[in-house]
Design an enzyme around this catalytic site. Structure first.
Site, PDB file in Angstrom:
ATOM      1  N   GLU A   5       0.818  -1.216   0.000  1.00  0.00           N
ATOM      2  CA  GLU A   5       0.000   0.000   0.000  1.00  0.00           C
ATOM      3  C   GLU A   5       0.856   1.273   0.000  1.00  0.00           C
ATOM      4  O   GLU A   5       0.640   2.194   0.770  1.00  0.00           O
ATOM      5  CB  GLU A   5      -0.955  -0.005   1.197  1.00  0.00           C
ATOM      6  CG  GLU A   5      -1.915  -1.181   1.168  1.00  0.00           C
ATOM      7  CD  GLU A   5      -2.974  -1.168   2.265  1.00  0.00           C
ATOM      8  OE1 GLU A   5      -2.688  -0.661   3.351  1.00  0.00           O
ATOM      9  OE2 GLU A   5      -4.081  -1.672   2.007  1.00  0.00           O
ATOM     10  N   ASP A  48      -8.480  -8.924   4.147  1.00  0.00           N
ATOM     11  CA  ASP A  48      -8.177  -7.843   5.090  1.00  0.00           C
ATOM     12  C   ASP A  48      -9.203  -7.727   6.207  1.00  0.00           C
ATOM     13  O   ASP A  48     -10.092  -6.889   6.129  1.00  0.00           O
ATOM     14  CB  ASP A  48      -8.106  -6.504   4.317  1.00  0.00           C
ATOM     15  CG  ASP A  48      -7.510  -5.397   5.165  1.00  0.00           C
ATOM     16  OD1 ASP A  48      -6.971  -5.706   6.231  1.00  0.00           O
ATOM     17  OD2 ASP A  48      -7.586  -4.226   4.745  1.00  0.00           O
ATOM     18  N   GLU A  64     -12.284  -2.050  12.106  1.00  0.00           N
ATOM     19  CA  GLU A  64     -12.309  -1.307  10.844  1.00  0.00           C
ATOM     20  C   GLU A  64     -13.503  -1.690   9.959  1.00  0.00           C
ATOM     21  O   GLU A  64     -14.161  -0.833   9.388  1.00  0.00           O
ATOM     22  CB  GLU A  64     -10.989  -1.559  10.097  1.00  0.00           C
ATOM     23  CG  GLU A  64     -10.941  -0.932   8.730  1.00  0.00           C
ATOM     24  CD  GLU A  64      -9.607  -1.171   8.018  1.00  0.00           C
ATOM     25  OE1 GLU A  64      -8.683  -1.747   8.622  1.00  0.00           O
ATOM     26  OE2 GLU A  64      -9.499  -0.766   6.849  1.00  0.00           O
TER      27      GLU A  64
HETATM   28  C1  GCV Z   1      -2.301   0.458   8.449  1.00  0.00           C
HETATM   29  C2  GCV Z   1      -5.909  -2.030   5.559  1.00  0.00           C
HETATM   30  C3  GCV Z   1      -6.311  -0.757   6.263  1.00  0.00           C
HETATM   31  C4  GCV Z   1      -5.134   0.198   6.353  1.00  0.00           C
HETATM   32  C5  GCV Z   1      -3.979  -0.519   7.047  1.00  0.00           C
HETATM   33  C6  GCV Z   1      -3.625  -1.757   6.237  1.00  0.00           C
HETATM   34  C7  GCV Z   1      -2.511  -2.556   6.863  1.00  0.00           C
HETATM   35  O1  GCV Z   1      -5.682  -1.797   4.214  1.00  0.00           O
HETATM   36  O2  GCV Z   1      -7.368  -0.174   5.590  1.00  0.00           O
HETATM   37  O3  GCV Z   1      -5.535   1.328   7.083  1.00  0.00           O
HETATM   38  O4  GCV Z   1      -2.859   0.322   7.174  1.00  0.00           O
HETATM   39  O5  GCV Z   1      -4.761  -2.576   6.148  1.00  0.00           O
HETATM   40  O6  GCV Z   1      -2.822  -3.502   7.554  1.00  0.00           O
HETATM   41  O7  GCV Z   1      -1.355  -2.244   6.662  1.00  0.00           O
END
Ligand code: GCV
Length: 720
Positions: free
Chosen positions: A311, A385, A413
């Site tokens: 990411e 996720d 989340e």
């Molecule tokens: C910390 C998901 C979440 C992100 C998070 C990522 C990760 O994509 O939306 O906010 O980033 O996981 O675990 O690195």
């Protein structure tokens, strides 16, 4: 020196407190109402003896002081004495193995053989004709853990007669991951801001730091990664290391080590180098020097957690290197000091057109056996996720020569954030007990994680924290159970969610059987409820964009295909679901053949994963005999009905628990009910465009149109 404090019974009358703000978590220590129960405990505790003069034993004594004075209505409970000076009165003794008398050492020998460095023994023994309860272990921290367990016995009104408790953690590194930024915002945090007051550290030590440490130690959490995996390199500058050291000092007596995330590009960002290539000599020596500096500030520093090439985060691949190059370079720098690297396997790329669910496995499994001994690969529980429900990640068990640690998300989340009551240990348990079949039947995920499946020397588990500055820590007192339950499962991944719920309720709310039973029912049904009203039958990632709050199955316009819900549900006139069998993406092939067969075959695929692995027609017949469309609609409705039930159960508690927590949870459950209906209506209206079918009987009709749902926005949703 001998100082015996007489235990004075305070004549406190018991009343259900009107205002409990939840700050004390499960360490409530309210006075035990039944005077006989209280008296029976008091008779066992005429003295408290400790044999080690040590800061950890001191915090154990402090805890006994808080706990016993609260629960038994006693004044000052602190006392100290030498081993020879045990008075002829019954009492409690805290001692590590090395300070026990030879006689006791002999008596406890076989018990000590059963525990590791952090394990404890709580045992009733007779010394000089007087009964004593001994809390012992090989280390002071073990004695502290035993002390918390002892207090739990009183918190849950259990007998102190003939105690013989031997317990030891099955996993070594039991850590929380804070996705906390240096500006105090928390990524995916829904309980206020970060509890780390960086600006005022190191001189101002918020009392919360100690209470945070107490809460963690009470469940055996022994590590904390203070900052976000989307890392800021400044945390590694002396200015911040001084602050980190101040926190580490508060946590140390509680057996909690501090870890930091390491931004891979730090050598360039704060070191002035031209590259962060892990094979570059200057980069290697920069990290060695940096690690040395970190240990000067924090001699017992735990190590680094790294999110690399994921990411948008920098990583070794920016220089044509791989995960092994990156992780091992850091591991080598940490090794002389005993530090570890927790290298995350949460990777997927917009340039890779294969199913996102397959990418981490494809990238990491070929590296099995190539990582240094002090590297753990941190794998999320599922391959996408942190969805409300996911099948276990195929990497578990697939890298027998590499220690894999579990990453669970405690913060919600994708599960209604801090508003919805969802008891996550139920889901953690489901994942941990799943059989990977990697070494034949019985190769559970728990055995991969605790290292017993492949004899791993290093083991670990991480939970992404749900803690923030809200007075009750987690934004919703019911979600304190997830922090608690994570800790308990990290200690022993074979524990039952049901038992965890029971003990948490007793410690947090009440021992009244009706209260315990009611809250237990709510907790234990809550995970299935959220799956039903959000993502039944294996649907996943259909949340709204960015903040992930509420439904967004229609979202199709995001730049990366795998960020769009339509990528995951693939609903069209022919049906719905992601075909991951060999006819589709082939993700099922990444599991052991028994599991792969089970998931691929429609007759054996558990219905809760149906649309995770299969694209099926709207007419497909479910086991219940109804069509997929009808079944889906009925599941959404069932989720709403379950939340209604949760609301009703909760209402029955009025007057039986304190008014403040009662009211707060009541309001939150009412929002949850409203939002469960929102999920049901928005998803069914959207999918109905493809199925073109009527809602089956029993499913309530939406009062809003699909357009209205699509137009809802939440510009300042938290945690985003
Ligand atoms: C910390 C998901 C979440 C992100 C998070 C990522 C990760 O994509 O939306 O906010 O980033 O996981 O675990 O690195």
């Amino acid at each position: 020196m001998f100082r015996k404090i007489s235990l004075i019974l305070l004549m406190l009358t018991f009343a259900i407190s009107e205002a409990d703000n939840g700050y004390n978590l499960w360490l409530q220590y309210v006075q035990i109402e039944d005077v006989n129960v209280r008296q029976a405990y008091i008779e066992k505790l005429n003295q408290i003896v400790y044999l080690n003069d040590n800061e950890t034993i001191n915090v154990a004594l402090d805890e006994l002081n808080i706990g016993l004075s609260g629960m038994l209505g006693l004044s000052d409970v602190s006392a100290l004495v030498n081993s020879e000076k045990i008075n002829n009165e019954s009492g409690l003794m805290l001692a590590t193995y090395s300070t026990l008398s030879d006689g006791l050492k002999r008596e406890f020998k076989s018990d000590f053989n059963k525990i590791n460095e952090e394990g404890f023994i709580i045992k009733s023994v007779i010394i000089n004709n007087v009964s004593q309860i001994i809390i012992t272990g090989k280390t002071e921290v073990a004695v502290l853990y035993g002390t918390f367990r002892f207090l739990k016995l009183l918190q849950s009104h259990q007998s102190l007669n003939n105690l013989n408790i031997i317990d030891a953690p099955k996993i070594q590194k039991r850590v929380l991951n804070h996705w906390d930024n240096l500006d105090r915002t928390v990524e995916r945090g829904y309980s206020g801001f970060s509890i780390w007051d960086w600006h005022r550290l190191p001189d101002y030590l918020d009392f919360r730091y100690t209470d945070y440490a107490r809460a963690n130690a009470s469940v055996g959490i022994n590590g904390t990664v203070l900052n976000n995996v989307n890392a800021n390199a400044n945390i590694l500058t002396p200015q911040y290391l001084e602050k980190v050291a101040a926190l580490a000092k508060v946590f140390r007596p509680y057996g909690i080590k501090v870890y930091l995330t390491a931004r891979f590009s730090a050598p360039m960002e704060i070191g002035g180098l031209k590259t962060s290539d892990p094979l570059d000599e200057d980069v290697i020596s920069w990290w060695k020097q940096k690690v040395k500096e970190v240990y000067q500030f924090i001699p017992d520093f735990g190590g680094f957690l790294v999110k690399a090439n994921s990411e948008g985060q920098p990583g070794p691949q920016n220089y044509g290197r791989n995960h092994v190059d990156g992780a091992n370079m850091l591991a080598e720098a940490l090794n002389p000091f005993g530090g570890i690297v927790m290298w995350r396997a949460f990777v997927y790329s917009e340039h890779d057109t294969t199913d996102r669910a397959k990418q981490a496995y494809s990238e990491f499994v070929p590296f099995d056996g190539k990582f240094k001994d002090n590297v753990l690969i941190q794998v999320k529980n599922g391959a996408i996720d942190f969805q409300p429900r996911e099948p276990f990640h195929p990497m578990f068990g697939a890298m027998p020569k590499t220690p894999l640690m579990m990453e669970f998300q405690i913060t919600q989340e994708y599960l209604g954030q801090s508003t919805h009551t969802v008891f996550l240990p139920k889901f953690y348990e489901e994942v941990l007990k799943t059989d990977t079949y990697r070494e034949g039947k019985g190769s559970t995920v728990a055995k991969v994680i605790d290292g017993s499946l492949n004899n791993q020397k290093l083991t670990g588990i991480a939970g992404v924290s749900n803690v923030g500055t809200d007075i009750n820590w987690t934004g919703n007192v019911m979600l304190q159970a997830n922090w608690y339950g994570y800790g308990r499962l990290a200690w022993n991944p074979d524990l039952k969610a049901e038992n965890i719920a029971n003990e948490w309720i007793r410690m947090t709310f009440s021992n009244d059987i009706a209260v315990v039973k009611t809250i237990e029912d709510i907790l234990l049904m809550s995970h299935e409820a959220v799956v039903n009203y959000m993502t039944p039958f294996g649907l996943h990632h259909i949340m709204a964009t960015g903040h992930h709050y509420g439904p967004g199955p229609w979202v199709a316009n995001l730049s990366r295909p795998e960020w769009n819900p339509v990528y995951y549900h693939k609903a069209d006139a022919n049906g719905i679901g992601f075909d991951r069998t060999e006819k589709g993406s082939g993700a099922t092939d990444q599991y052991a053949k028994e599991v792969s067969k089970e998931f691929s075959n429609l007759n054996s695929c558990p219905e809760e994963y149906l649309l995770w692995f299969h694209h099926l027609s709207w007419e497909y017949k479910l086991k219940s005999g109804v069509t997929l469309w009808d079944g889906l609609a009925l599941k959404y409705q069932e989720g709403v009905n379950q939340v209604k039930q949760m609301v009703d159960y909760w209402k029955s508690l009025e007057g039986k628990i304190d008014q403040q927590r009662f009211k707060e949870v009541e309001m939150l459950l009412n929002i949850q009910l409203k939002e469960a209906k929102w999920w049901r209506d928005a998803c069914l209206l959207y999918f109905q465009q493809f199925s073109k079918k009527q809602l089956p009987q029993g499913v309530e009709k939406s009062t809003k149109s699909l357009e209205e749902f699509k137009n809802m926005t939440f510009p300042f949703a938290p945690g985003n």
